[in-house]
Design a protein around this motif. Structure first.
Motif, PDB file in Angstrom:
ATOM      1  N   ASN A 112       0.809  -1.219   0.000  1.00 21.93           N
ATOM      2  CA  ASN A 112       0.000   0.000   0.000  1.00 21.93           C
ATOM      3  C   ASN A 112       0.842   1.269   0.000  1.00 21.93           C
ATOM      4  O   ASN A 112       0.446   2.286  -0.566  1.00 21.93           O
ATOM      5  N   THR A 113       2.003   1.216   0.649  1.00 18.97           N
ATOM      6  CA  THR A 113       2.813   2.419   0.820  1.00 18.97           C
ATOM      7  C   THR A 113       4.090   2.423  -0.011  1.00 18.97           C
ATOM      8  O   THR A 113       4.682   3.478  -0.235  1.00 18.97           O
ATOM      9  N   GLY A 114       4.535   1.237  -0.413  1.00 18.41           N
ATOM     10  CA  GLY A 114       5.794   1.137  -1.146  1.00 18.41           C
ATOM     11  C   GLY A 114       7.013   1.269  -0.257  1.00 18.41           C
ATOM     12  O   GLY A 114       8.137   1.355  -0.741  1.00 18.41           O
ATOM     13  N   CYS A 115       6.803   1.275   1.064  1.00 22.74           N
ATOM     14  CA  CYS A 115       7.909   1.399   2.022  1.00 22.74           C
ATOM     15  C   CYS A 115       7.914   0.199   2.962  1.00 22.74           C
ATOM     16  O   CYS A 115       6.881  -0.420   3.218  1.00 22.74           O
ATOM     17  N   CYS A 116       9.071  -0.110   3.489  1.00 21.34           N
ATOM     18  CA  CYS A 116       9.207  -1.222   4.425  1.00 21.34           C
ATOM     19  C   CYS A 116       8.761  -0.807   5.829  1.00 21.34           C
ATOM     20  O   CYS A 116       8.625   0.378   6.128  1.00 21.34           O
ATOM     21  N   GLY A 117       8.556  -1.796   6.685  1.00 18.44           N
ATOM     22  CA  GLY A 117       8.080  -1.550   8.033  1.00 18.44           C
ATOM     23  C   GLY A 117       9.119  -0.891   8.915  1.00 18.44           C
ATOM     24  O   GLY A 117      10.314  -0.870   8.602  1.00 18.44           O
ATOM     25  N   ASP A 118       8.665  -0.386  10.068  1.00 21.77           N
ATOM     26  CA  ASP A 118       9.544   0.395  10.947  1.00 21.77           C
ATOM     27  C   ASP A 118      10.172  -0.426  12.069  1.00 21.77           C
ATOM     28  O   ASP A 118      10.772   0.121  12.985  1.00 21.77           O
ATOM     29  N   ASN A 119       9.995  -1.769  12.036  1.00 22.47           N
ATOM     30  CA  ASN A 119      10.675  -2.676  12.968  1.00 22.47           C
ATOM     31  C   ASN A 119      10.082  -2.641  14.379  1.00 22.47           C
ATOM     32  O   ASN A 119      10.757  -3.007  15.339  1.00 22.47           O
ATOM     33  N   ASP A 120       8.834  -2.220  14.508  1.00 22.49           N
ATOM     34  CA  ASP A 120       8.175  -2.125  15.812  1.00 22.49           C
ATOM     35  C   ASP A 120       6.814  -2.811  15.769  1.00 22.49           C
ATOM     36  O   ASP A 120       6.261  -3.051  14.684  1.00 22.49           O
ATOM     37  N   PRO A 121       6.234  -3.089  16.947  1.00 22.08           N
ATOM     38  CA  PRO A 121       4.823  -3.488  16.968  1.00 22.08           C
ATOM     39  C   PRO A 121       3.968  -2.361  16.393  1.00 22.08           C
ATOM     40  O   PRO A 121       4.376  -1.191  16.415  1.00 22.08           O
ATOM     41  N   ILE A 122       2.792  -2.697  15.913  1.00 20.97           N
ATOM     42  CA  ILE A 122       1.951  -1.680  15.280  1.00 20.97           C
ATOM     43  C   ILE A 122       1.392  -0.731  16.339  1.00 20.97           C
ATOM     44  O   ILE A 122       0.990  -1.144  17.429  1.00 20.97           O
ATOM     45  N   ASP A 123       1.407   0.559  16.032  1.00 24.49           N
ATOM     46  CA  ASP A 123       1.022   1.610  16.982  1.00 24.49           C
ATOM     47  C   ASP A 123      -0.490   1.814  17.020  1.00 24.49           C
ATOM     48  O   ASP A 123      -1.182   1.648  16.015  1.00 24.49           O
ATOM     49  N   VAL A 124      -0.975   2.234  18.191  1.00 26.36           N
ATOM     50  CA  VAL A 124      -2.401   2.503  18.384  1.00 26.36           C
ATOM     51  C   VAL A 124      -2.601   3.862  19.030  1.00 26.36           C
ATOM     52  O   VAL A 124      -1.910   4.215  19.991  1.00 26.36           O
ATOM     53  N   CYS A 125      -3.554   4.617  18.507  1.00 27.97           N
ATOM     54  CA  CYS A 125      -4.012   5.867  19.124  1.00 27.97           C
ATOM     55  C   CYS A 125      -5.414   5.592  19.664  1.00 27.97           C
ATOM     56  O   CYS A 125      -6.366   5.441  18.893  1.00 27.97           O
ATOM     57  N   GLU A 126      -5.538   5.522  20.998  1.00 27.79           N
ATOM     58  CA  GLU A 126      -6.827   5.218  21.612  1.00 27.79           C
ATOM     59  C   GLU A 126      -7.518   6.524  21.970  1.00 27.79           C
ATOM     60  O   GLU A 126      -6.970   7.353  22.690  1.00 27.79           O
ATOM     61  N   ILE A 127      -8.744   6.713  21.478  1.00 33.55           N
ATOM     62  CA  ILE A 127      -9.378   8.032  21.505  1.00 33.55           C
ATOM     63  C   ILE A 127     -10.449   8.182  22.579  1.00 33.55           C
ATOM     64  O   ILE A 127     -11.174   9.177  22.595  1.00 33.55           O
ATOM     65  N   GLY A 128     -10.574   7.223  23.487  1.00 35.23           N
ATOM     66  CA  GLY A 128     -11.619   7.291  24.506  1.00 35.23           C
ATOM     67  C   GLY A 128     -11.404   8.412  25.509  1.00 35.23           C
ATOM     68  O   GLY A 128     -10.398   9.132  25.474  1.00 35.23           O
ATOM     69  N   SER A 129     -12.330   8.543  26.439  1.00 30.50           N
ATOM     70  CA  SER A 129     -12.310   9.672  27.376  1.00 30.50           C
ATOM     71  C   SER A 129     -11.364   9.464  28.550  1.00 30.50           C
ATOM     72  O   SER A 129     -10.926  10.431  29.175  1.00 30.50           O
ATOM     73  N   LYS A 130     -11.048   8.220  28.885  1.00 31.24           N
ATOM     74  CA  LYS A 130     -10.187   7.934  30.032  1.00 31.24           C
ATOM     75  C   LYS A 130      -8.714   8.193  29.706  1.00 31.24           C
ATOM     76  O   LYS A 130      -8.245   7.843  28.626  1.00 31.24           O
ATOM     77  N   VAL A 131      -8.007   8.815  30.632  1.00 30.91           N
ATOM     78  CA  VAL A 131      -6.552   8.910  30.526  1.00 30.91           C
ATOM     79  C   VAL A 131      -5.975   7.656  31.176  1.00 30.91           C
ATOM     80  O   VAL A 131      -6.106   7.454  32.386  1.00 30.91           O
ATOM     81  N   CYS A 132      -5.396   6.803  30.374  1.00 30.34           N
ATOM     82  CA  CYS A 132      -4.908   5.514  30.867  1.00 30.34           C
ATOM     83  C   CYS A 132      -3.572   5.670  31.585  1.00 30.34           C
ATOM     84  O   CYS A 132      -2.951   6.731  31.570  1.00 30.34           O
ATOM     85  N   SER A 133      -3.129   4.595  32.193  1.00 32.46           N
ATOM     86  CA  SER A 133      -1.845   4.572  32.893  1.00 32.46           C
ATOM     87  C   SER A 133      -0.800   3.888  32.035  1.00 32.46           C
ATOM     88  O   SER A 133      -1.118   2.988  31.245  1.00 32.46           O
TER      89      SER A 133
END
Length: 299
Positions: A112-133
């Motif tokens: 899809n991007t034509g670029c290789c991966g960044d060597n990390d687990p896939i990142d998540v942006c969680e948008i809920g109302s709670k500020v997690c720890s």
């Protein structure tokens, strides 16, 4: 926290800080390899390891190259990394973390991007109302994804919401974020585009002209990174410096005993005698540009 707990070693905001993970039985585990990808596979609900709570600035991450992969603060040129407050944002604008048992393979060119991966687990942006720890393990519903191209590498950003959020039932796809939180997706693109600029780097780029892809697309991306992870822990692909020590992947040549895991954690604590010097050097580095300090240590 789904039966998981964490154990801090050393002080936060220090070079030696580590956050180790334990399962419900109190056994040390790797958050990268031992926490399952799915909380509920039938409903496509995924586990997420929170690395950075919303509104904070310290760049914490799963230490992929360290045994048992504790969370630690990223270091650049000997200094702890913090993201700048890029107006109008304060720190990270979501709970930020990763889906375990995934890996963006740097040897695989994404179609899809034509670029290789960044060597990390896939990142998540969680948008809920709670500020997690930091270190919290939550269950998330995937809504979509953004394809960041970070210094020439594919770095997928999954948009998700905690299933325990009071509004979670109202979110089922990426368009629901636009409807329920107007401007949030645009702010997310702006954040990722500019967050490295204060460090003297150019703005980041995106695949798909910065457009978000929907839930189905995102789930397929996650599943593909899970396949790359399975090859990694089975030693069917070269992981380079990635540390694959785990306690639960029975067919992995990297699987170890709890005794070995405990010895690993205890050995990490042996560096505490060096921490005063490390903190001193770090403190001196923040005193100002006009001061130069040379410290000689006899080993």
């Amino acid at each position: 926290m789904a039966g998981y707990s964490v154990e801090e070693r050393a002080a936060p905001h220090s070079l030696e800080y580590r956050l180790f993970f334990k399962d419900a039985a109190g056994r040390y585990i790797s958050p990268f390899h031992d926490i399952p990808i799915y909380a509920d596979a039938g409903k496509n609900v995924f586990n997420m390891v929170v690395e950075v709570p919303r509104w904070t600035n310290a760049k914490m991450e799963i230490a992929t190259k360290d045994p048992l992969n504790p969370i630690k603060q990223d270091v650049k040129k000997g200094k702890l990394r913090y993201v700048a407050n890029v107006f109008p944002h304060k720190g990270y604008i979501w709970n930020y973390g990763a889906i375990p048992q995934t890996w963006e393979d740097p040897g695989h060119k994404d179609e899809n991007t034509g670029c290789c991966g960044d060597n990390d687990p896939i990142d998540v942006c969680e948008i809920g109302s709670k500020v997690c720890s930091r270190g919290e393990v939550i269950q998330v519903k995937v809504l979509g994804t953004l394809a960041l191209i970070d210094e020439g590498e594919t770095d997928w950003k999954i948009i998700a919401i905690n299933v325990e959020d009071p509004e979670a039932d109202n979110y089922n796809d990426i368009n629901d974020v636009r409807r329920m939180k107007p401007g949030y997706l645009e702010a997310t693109v702006d954040w990722f585009r500019r967050y490295k600029v204060p460090d003297g780097k150019p703005e980041n780029q995106f695949a798909f002209n910065g457009e978000f892809k929907d839930k189905d697309f995102a789930v397929n991306i996650i599943k593909s990174t899970h396949e790359h992870w399975k090859a990694l822990v089975a030693k069917k692909t070269d992981g380079g410096e990635i540390n694959c020590t785990n306690l639960t992947v029975s067919d992995s040549p990297f699987c170890c005993s709890q005794e070995c895991a405990k010895a690993t954690v205890d050995a990490d604590g042996c560096g505490a005698s060096q921490t005063f010097l490390q903190r001193l050097l770090l403190a001196l580095s923040h005193l100002g540009d006009g001061i130069q300090t040379r410290v000689c240590v006899k080993g």
